[in-house]
Write a protein that holds these residues in place. Structure first.
Motif, PDB file in Angstrom:
ATOM      1  N   PRO A  42       0.815  -1.226   0.000  1.00  0.00           N
ATOM      2  CA  PRO A  42       0.000   0.000   0.000  1.00  0.00           C
ATOM      3  C   PRO A  42       0.845   1.271   0.000  1.00  0.00           C
ATOM      4  N   HIS A  43       2.098   1.173   0.437  1.00  0.00           N
ATOM      5  CA  HIS A  43       2.980   2.353   0.431  1.00  0.00           C
ATOM      6  C   HIS A  43       3.451   2.683  -0.986  1.00  0.00           C
ATOM      7  N   VAL A  44       3.271   1.742  -1.915  1.00  0.00           N
ATOM      8  CA  VAL A  44       3.650   1.962  -3.317  1.00  0.00           C
ATOM      9  C   VAL A  44       2.418   2.278  -4.161  1.00  0.00           C
ATOM     10  N   PHE A  45       1.354   1.446  -3.983  1.00  0.00           N
ATOM     11  CA  PHE A  45       0.187   1.562  -4.841  1.00  0.00           C
ATOM     12  C   PHE A  45      -0.994   2.257  -4.165  1.00  0.00           C
ATOM     13  N   GLY A  46      -0.849   2.581  -2.871  1.00  0.00           N
ATOM     14  CA  GLY A  46      -1.947   3.218  -2.152  1.00  0.00           C
ATOM     15  C   GLY A  46      -1.517   4.486  -1.457  1.00  0.00           C
ATOM     16  N   ASP A  47      -2.254   4.830  -0.410  1.00  0.00           N
ATOM     17  CA  ASP A  47      -1.997   6.078   0.317  1.00  0.00           C
ATOM     18  C   ASP A  47      -1.146   5.881   1.565  1.00  0.00           C
ATOM     19  N   ALA A  48      -0.825   4.627   1.887  1.00  0.00           N
ATOM     20  CA  ALA A  48      -0.040   4.363   3.099  1.00  0.00           C
ATOM     21  C   ALA A  48       1.397   4.842   2.910  1.00  0.00           C
ATOM     22  N   SER A  49       2.084   5.037   4.034  1.00  0.00           N
ATOM     23  CA  SER A  49       3.481   5.462   3.998  1.00  0.00           C
ATOM     24  C   SER A  49       4.307   4.529   4.873  1.00  0.00           C
ATOM     25  N   ALA A  50       5.572   4.391   4.530  1.00  0.00           N
ATOM     26  CA  ALA A  50       6.499   3.561   5.302  1.00  0.00           C
ATOM     27  C   ALA A  50       7.836   4.277   5.331  1.00  0.00           C
ATOM     28  N   LYS A  51       8.346   4.506   6.538  1.00  0.00           N
ATOM     29  CA  LYS A  51       9.567   5.295   6.669  1.00  0.00           C
ATOM     30  C   LYS A  51      10.827   4.515   6.309  1.00  0.00           C
ATOM     31  N   ASP A  52      10.776   3.168   6.441  1.00  0.00           N
ATOM     32  CA  ASP A  52      11.956   2.361   6.115  1.00  0.00           C
ATOM     33  C   ASP A  52      11.540   0.941   5.768  1.00  0.00           C
ATOM     34  N   SER A  53      12.533   0.121   5.423  1.00  0.00           N
ATOM     35  CA  SER A  53      12.242  -1.255   5.013  1.00  0.00           C
ATOM     36  C   SER A  53      11.663  -2.088   6.150  1.00  0.00           C
ATOM     37  N   ASP A  54      12.050  -1.772   7.390  1.00  0.00           N
ATOM     38  CA  ASP A  54      11.505  -2.512   8.530  1.00  0.00           C
ATOM     39  C   ASP A  54       9.999  -2.305   8.637  1.00  0.00           C
ATOM     40  N   GLU A  55       9.560  -1.083   8.426  1.00  0.00           N
ATOM     41  CA  GLU A  55       8.129  -0.806   8.490  1.00  0.00           C
ATOM     42  C   GLU A  55       7.389  -1.463   7.326  1.00  0.00           C
ATOM     43  N   VAL A  56       8.033  -1.519   6.167  1.00  0.00           N
ATOM     44  CA  VAL A  56       7.452  -2.214   5.019  1.00  0.00           C
ATOM     45  C   VAL A  56       7.209  -3.679   5.364  1.00  0.00           C
ATOM     46  N   LEU A  57       8.203  -4.320   5.995  1.00  0.00           N
ATOM     47  CA  LEU A  57       8.073  -5.726   6.359  1.00  0.00           C
ATOM     48  C   LEU A  57       7.001  -5.933   7.420  1.00  0.00           C
ATOM     49  N   ARG A  58       6.920  -5.009   8.383  1.00  0.00           N
ATOM     50  CA  ARG A  58       5.887  -5.120   9.414  1.00  0.00           C
ATOM     51  C   ARG A  58       4.498  -5.014   8.788  1.00  0.00           C
ATOM     52  N   LYS A  87      11.224 -13.586  10.915  1.00  0.00           N
ATOM     53  CA  LYS A  87       9.793 -13.315  10.946  1.00  0.00           C
ATOM     54  C   LYS A  87       9.421 -12.520  12.193  1.00  0.00           C
ATOM     55  N   ALA A  88       9.968 -12.932  13.342  1.00  0.00           N
ATOM     56  CA  ALA A  88       9.692 -12.218  14.592  1.00  0.00           C
ATOM     57  C   ALA A  88      10.216 -10.787  14.525  1.00  0.00           C
ATOM     58  N   ALA A  89      11.377 -10.626  13.892  1.00  0.00           N
ATOM     59  CA  ALA A  89      11.969  -9.301  13.760  1.00  0.00           C
ATOM     60  C   ALA A  89      11.107  -8.392  12.898  1.00  0.00           C
ATOM     61  N   HIS A  90      10.406  -8.959  11.929  1.00  0.00           N
ATOM     62  CA  HIS A  90       9.558  -8.168  11.036  1.00  0.00           C
ATOM     63  C   HIS A  90       8.452  -7.435  11.788  1.00  0.00           C
ATOM     64  N   VAL A  91       8.051  -7.971  12.942  1.00  0.00           N
ATOM     65  CA  VAL A  91       6.996  -7.315  13.718  1.00  0.00           C
ATOM     66  C   VAL A  91       7.571  -6.611  14.947  1.00  0.00           C
ATOM     67  N   GLY A  92       8.889  -6.402  14.945  1.00  0.00           N
ATOM     68  CA  GLY A  92       9.511  -5.609  15.999  1.00  0.00           C
ATOM     69  C   GLY A  92      10.090  -6.381  17.162  1.00  0.00           C
ATOM     70  N   PHE A  93       9.933  -7.730  17.162  1.00  0.00           N
ATOM     71  CA  PHE A  93      10.483  -8.513  18.271  1.00  0.00           C
ATOM     72  C   PHE A  93      11.913  -8.908  17.928  1.00  0.00           C
ATOM     73  N   ASP A  94      12.842  -8.006  18.257  1.00  0.00           N
ATOM     74  CA  ASP A  94      14.235  -8.221  17.893  1.00  0.00           C
ATOM     75  C   ASP A  94      15.119  -7.432  18.836  1.00  0.00           C
ATOM     76  N   TRP A  95      16.408  -7.719  18.779  1.00  0.00           N
ATOM     77  CA  TRP A  95      17.363  -6.973  19.576  1.00  0.00           C
ATOM     78  C   TRP A  95      17.514  -5.566  18.994  1.00  0.00           C
ATOM     79  N   PRO A  96      17.942  -4.601  19.820  1.00  0.00           N
ATOM     80  CA  PRO A  96      18.101  -3.225  19.326  1.00  0.00           C
ATOM     81  C   PRO A  96      18.993  -3.161  18.090  1.00  0.00           C
ATOM     82  N   LYS A  97      18.575  -2.391  17.113  1.00  0.00           N
ATOM     83  CA  LYS A  97      19.337  -2.283  15.877  1.00  0.00           C
ATOM     84  C   LYS A  97      20.688  -1.625  16.129  1.00  0.00           C
ATOM     85  N   GLY A  98      21.715  -2.129  15.423  1.00  0.00           N
ATOM     86  CA  GLY A  98      23.033  -1.531  15.507  1.00  0.00           C
ATOM     87  C   GLY A  98      23.841  -1.944  16.712  1.00  0.00           C
ATOM     88  N   GLU A  99      23.264  -2.762  17.592  1.00  0.00           N
ATOM     89  CA  GLU A  99      23.971  -3.191  18.795  1.00  0.00           C
ATOM     90  C   GLU A  99      24.188  -4.708  18.754  1.00  0.00           C
TER      91      GLU A  99
END
Length: 214
Positions: free
Chosen positions: A46-62, A101-113
Motif C-alpha cells: 500500500p505504500h507503493v500503490f496506495g496512500d499508506a506510507s512507510a519510513k523504512d524497510s523494517d516498516e514495510v516488512l511489518r 519473521k519475529a523481527a519483522h513485527v519488531g520482536f528483535d534486539w536493538p538495531k546496531g547493537e
C-alpha cells in the motif's frame, strides 16, 4: 544469462502447464494467475500503490506481515506469522526464518547493537555448562539448543549465513584432518597410533600447510 533464460523458461512451462490443467477443469486460466499475483502485490504494497506510507524497510516488512495475517484471518487460517515456515526446513535455516519473521513485527534486539547478543550467548553457554554438570540428557539438549539458536541470531544480525558458515568450517576441518592422515601415512602409521599431543602437532602443521597454499 543464457542459462538463466533457459531455466526461467522451464519454470514458466510448469506454471503454464498447471494453468492449462486448471482451465480444463473450469477453475482458472493463465490470465487468472497473472491477475491474482498482481492483486496480491498491490494489496501488500500500500505504500507503493496506495496512500499508506512507510519510513523504512523494517516498516514495510511489518506492514507486509500484518496484511498477510489479515488475509489468513479472512480465510480462517492460522494467523501466526510463523505459520508459513515449513516444519521440514533444516534446523539452522528454520531458526533463521523464525527469528527474521519475529523481527519483522519488531520482536528483535536493538538495531546496531551486538553487545547484548553476545552477552546473551555468554549467558546461554553458562547455562549449558551448568546443565552438563547434571548429566541430564533432556536439560543438556535444551540448553545446547538455546546456544545454537542464539548463535544463529548473531549470525543473522551480522549478515552471515549460518549454514554456509558451518559448512565452511566443516570443509576446513576435513582438509586439515586429511593432511594429518597424510602425515601419518608418510611415517607408515595409522592416525589412531598417535597420542593426542602428537595429533595436535599434526593439526598445527596442517594449518600451516593450508595457510601457505592460500
Amino acid at each position: 544469462m543464457q542459462d538463466i533464460r533457459e531455466e526461467a523458461g522451464d519454470l514458466l512451462l510448469q506454471v503454464v502447464f498447471v494453468a492449462s490443467l486448471a482451465k480444463e477443469q473450469g477453475a482458472f486460466d493463465m490470465s487468472g494467475v497473472v491477475r491474482t499475483i498482481c492483486d496480491k502485490l498491490i494489496r501488500r504494497h500500500p505504500h507503493v500503490f496506495g496512500d499508506a506510507s512507510a519510513k523504512d524497510s523494517d516498516e514495510v516488512l511489518r506492514n507486509w506481515e500484518k496484511i498477510k495475517a489479515d488475509e489468513r484471518r479472512e480465510k480462517h487460517e492460522n494467523t501466526s506469522i510463523l505459520s508459513g515456515i515449513p516444519d521440514g526446513l533444516p534446523p539452522l535455516l528454520k531458526a533463521d526464518r523464525i527469528q527474521a519473521k519475529a523481527a519483522h513485527v519488531g520482536f528483535d534486539w536493538p538495531k546496531g547493537e551486538t553487545a547484548p547478543l553476545f552477552a546473551k550467548l555468554d549467558e546461554e553457554i553458562s547455562e549449558l555448562k551448568e546443565a552438563a554438570l547434571t548429566h541430564d540428557p533432556e536439560r543438556m539438549s535444551d540448553e545446547l539448543g538455546d546456544v545454537l539458536f542464539m548463535t544463529v541470531n548473531i549470525a543473522r544480525r551480522l549478515g552471515v549465513d549460518p549454514d554456509a558458515a558451518l559448512n565452511g568450517v566443516c570443509e576446513k576441518f576435513r582438509k586439515r584432518f586429511q593432511i594429518m592422515e597424510q602425515c601419518a601415512q608418510e611415517e607408515g602409521k595409522q592416525i589412531s597410533d598417535y597420542t593426542l599431543e602428537e595429533l595436535d602437532a599434526f593439526w598445527d602443521k596442517a594449518k600451516v600447510i593450508l595457510k601457505n597454499k592460500v
